[in-house]
Write a protein that holds these residues in place. Sequence first.
Motif, PDB file in Angstrom:
ATOM      1  N   SER A  86      -6.401  -4.531 -32.302  1.00 33.35           N
ATOM      2  CA  SER A  86      -6.778  -4.180 -33.706  1.00 33.35           C
ATOM      3  C   SER A  86      -6.683  -2.813 -33.236  1.00 33.35           C
ATOM      4  CB  SER A  86      -7.718  -3.566 -34.366  1.00 33.35           C
ATOM      5  OG  SER A  86      -8.527  -4.092 -34.107  1.00 33.35           O
ATOM      6  N   ALA A 136      -3.572  -0.764 -31.345  1.00 30.83           N
ATOM      7  CA  ALA A 136      -2.190  -0.346 -31.837  1.00 30.83           C
ATOM      8  C   ALA A 136      -2.589   0.735 -32.183  1.00 30.83           C
ATOM      9  CB  ALA A 136      -2.510  -1.835 -33.263  1.00 30.83           C
ATOM     10  N   ILE A 167       3.172  -4.160 -30.845  1.00 27.48           N
ATOM     11  CA  ILE A 167       2.338  -4.283 -32.644  1.00 27.48           C
ATOM     12  C   ILE A 167       2.671  -5.838 -32.400  1.00 27.48           C
ATOM     13  CG2 ILE A 167       1.770  -4.168 -33.980  1.00 27.48           C
ATOM     14  CD1 ILE A 167       0.177  -2.052 -33.240  1.00 27.48           C
ATOM     15  N   SER A 168       3.839  -6.250 -32.246  1.00 27.55           N
ATOM     16  CA  SER A 168       4.771  -7.280 -32.330  1.00 27.55           C
ATOM     17  C   SER A 168       4.424  -8.002 -31.094  1.00 27.55           C
ATOM     18  CB  SER A 168       5.720  -8.228 -32.938  1.00 27.55           C
ATOM     19  OG  SER A 168       6.497  -6.940 -33.601  1.00 27.55           O
ATOM     20  N   LYS A 204       1.740  -8.134 -28.545  1.00 31.44           N
ATOM     21  CA  LYS A 204       0.759  -8.097 -27.982  1.00 31.44           C
ATOM     22  C   LYS A 204       0.258  -7.688 -26.852  1.00 31.44           C
ATOM     23  CE  LYS A 204      -2.183 -10.591 -30.740  1.00 31.44           C
ATOM     24  NZ  LYS A 204      -3.033 -11.801 -31.142  1.00 31.44           N
ATOM     25  N   SER A 264       4.469  -9.834 -38.752  1.00 32.22           N
ATOM     26  CA  SER A 264       4.500  -8.289 -37.681  1.00 32.22           C
ATOM     27  C   SER A 264       5.976  -7.826 -37.863  1.00 32.22           C
ATOM     28  CB  SER A 264       4.781  -8.292 -36.314  1.00 32.22           C
ATOM     29  OG  SER A 264       5.378  -9.102 -35.775  1.00 32.22           O
ATOM     30  N   TYR A 309       1.617   0.475 -39.002  1.00 33.56           N
ATOM     31  CA  TYR A 309       1.438  -0.969 -39.087  1.00 33.56           C
ATOM     32  C   TYR A 309       0.190  -1.401 -38.261  1.00 33.56           C
ATOM     33  CZ  TYR A 309       3.952  -4.900 -40.289  1.00 33.56           C
ATOM     34  OH  TYR A 309       4.485  -6.352 -40.520  1.00 33.56           O
ATOM     35  N   ASN A 369      -2.291  -4.324 -36.138  1.00 34.41           N
ATOM     36  CA  ASN A 369      -2.910  -5.812 -35.653  1.00 34.41           C
ATOM     37  C   ASN A 369      -3.949  -5.408 -36.325  1.00 34.41           C
ATOM     38  OD1 ASN A 369      -1.392  -4.885 -33.409  1.00 34.41           O
ATOM     39  ND2 ASN A 369      -1.378  -7.543 -33.534  1.00 34.41           N
ATOM     40  N   HIS A 370      -4.177  -6.726 -37.074  1.00 36.86           N
ATOM     41  CA  HIS A 370      -5.814  -6.950 -38.088  1.00 36.86           C
ATOM     42  C   HIS A 370      -7.064  -7.400 -36.887  1.00 36.86           C
ATOM     43  CE1 HIS A 370      -8.015  -8.144 -40.866  1.00 36.86           C
ATOM     44  NE2 HIS A 370      -7.119  -7.760 -42.122  1.00 36.86           N
ATOM     45  N   TYR A 393      -2.286  -8.865 -39.173  1.00 38.96           N
ATOM     46  CA  TYR A 393      -1.878  -7.826 -39.005  1.00 38.96           C
ATOM     47  C   TYR A 393      -2.591  -6.772 -40.459  1.00 38.96           C
ATOM     48  CZ  TYR A 393       1.505  -9.074 -35.484  1.00 38.96           C
ATOM     49  OH  TYR A 393       1.738  -9.487 -34.778  1.00 38.96           O
TER      50      TYR A 393
END
Length: 499
Positions: free
Chosen positions: A175, A178, A185-186, A188, A273, A283, A285-286, A292
């Motif tokens: 997170s 990001a 992001i997608s 990781k 994502s 946008y 990462n959670h 996300y």
Amino acid sequence: MSYVVGVDLGTSAVKVMLMNKQGEVVKEASKSYPLIQEKSGYSEQDPEEWVEKTKQALQEIAQENAELVANIEGVSFSGQMHGLVLLDESHHVLRPAILWNDTRTTKQCRDIYEAVGEEKLLQYTKNPALEGFTLPKILWVKENEPAIFEKAAVFLLPKDYLRFRMTGELHMDYSDAAGTLLLNISDKTWSDEMCDALGLDVDICPPLIESHGYVGNVSDVFAKESGLSTETKVFAGGADNACGAIGTGILTEGKTLCSIGTSGVVLSYEPRSDLDFGGKVHYFNHGEENAYYTMGVTLAAGYSLSWFKDVFAEEEDFSTFVQDVDSVPVGANGLIFTPYLVGERTPHADSVIRASFIGMDASHERKDFVRAVLEGITFSLCESIEIFREGGKTINTIVSIGGGAKNETWLQMQADIFNAEVQKMASEQGPGVGAAMLAAYGCGWYDSLEQCANEWLEVVKTYQPNPDAVEKYKELFSIYKDVYQQTKSLNERVQQYRK
């Protein structure tokens, strides 16, 4: 009784919370530290301040609750995003940390676009190049302090450095990563494409870990200096907004957070994502694994209301100042306010635009202006929600925290303008609670963060949209959006006359 600790490393202070298995705050302590602002636009901090003040806060809790220390099972973190901490091969700090609100890197943002291209940047990182992000800061040091950059072996973000000093282990969670502009992001993973395009060795990026990931135990040295036990487990933690989402239960599709402080944030949970918002919103990462969140920002949300009060009713408290707004009809009797006091972020990344009152009439009273300010702030936040919905997201439940949750009329206004159920929480500890929840989940107290949220968090009241008000606000919102386009060139022309 077992406990966990949530450490919220903010921009002005660190807040440490001791929480039990019922989700109750048993004890908290806060310690402030200064900013270093040598030039206009510069904002730095000494990372050692974070470490020492966290130790002091932990000591305060340990001294007053000595019998509880042995029962603290885990510690985790929430941290200010984007800040750059550079370490050498011996893991010593090379220079003061450059913070998220430092704006010296406009040139480096242009350099990123030239080297990578806007389309590729969004493809790799899902976000535009903004001065606040970490990558422009790295490039600034590389260009302006080459002797320091040559010694740099790894970079960290603020809470990651604090955790390193607590455990001796180097990591960064997804997170926070990001928000660097260096994470795919997608996938990781650190982006080799971004590093190659900008002449960076990918090895400068630290190992990646989930927010609930176990890093290690509190070290002997840190235990002696803080009062913690070496038996206490340490978990990675997350970015402040990600932890704020966890701490308010934004953990399922359709749930959104509206946080109105000085600035305003609209943050929405996203299980995928692959949505495309064209860089109009962030946008990231959670803090929850494989999830996300999307986020829009209003720069002067609560600040717009406090500015208006300070100028026209300095001696009044807020409750008195806003008490008559419920007697003013939807639309503030034909008065519209745009909250661009310091420029805007979402959906207009515009540092020149300024606020406007449109439709002022001799019949208007102060309460009309107050209502217009509240509606204008909420309209601005609704622009982020509109972007989310146009991008394919479902938004049907919004948790409201901060100043916007302290007034019944404003909460109903949010439900009507957002056209969604608005929920008010029993407690608003936000990021600190989110950090503690990551520790609780990491310790195995719960099978999921959502289960933890169901146990710890309580909604005390809900507000449903009023159909008549919804229809009126749709028309007013359309007028509100036109104001930006109509005043943009005017603001550019009058800019030279500002102080």
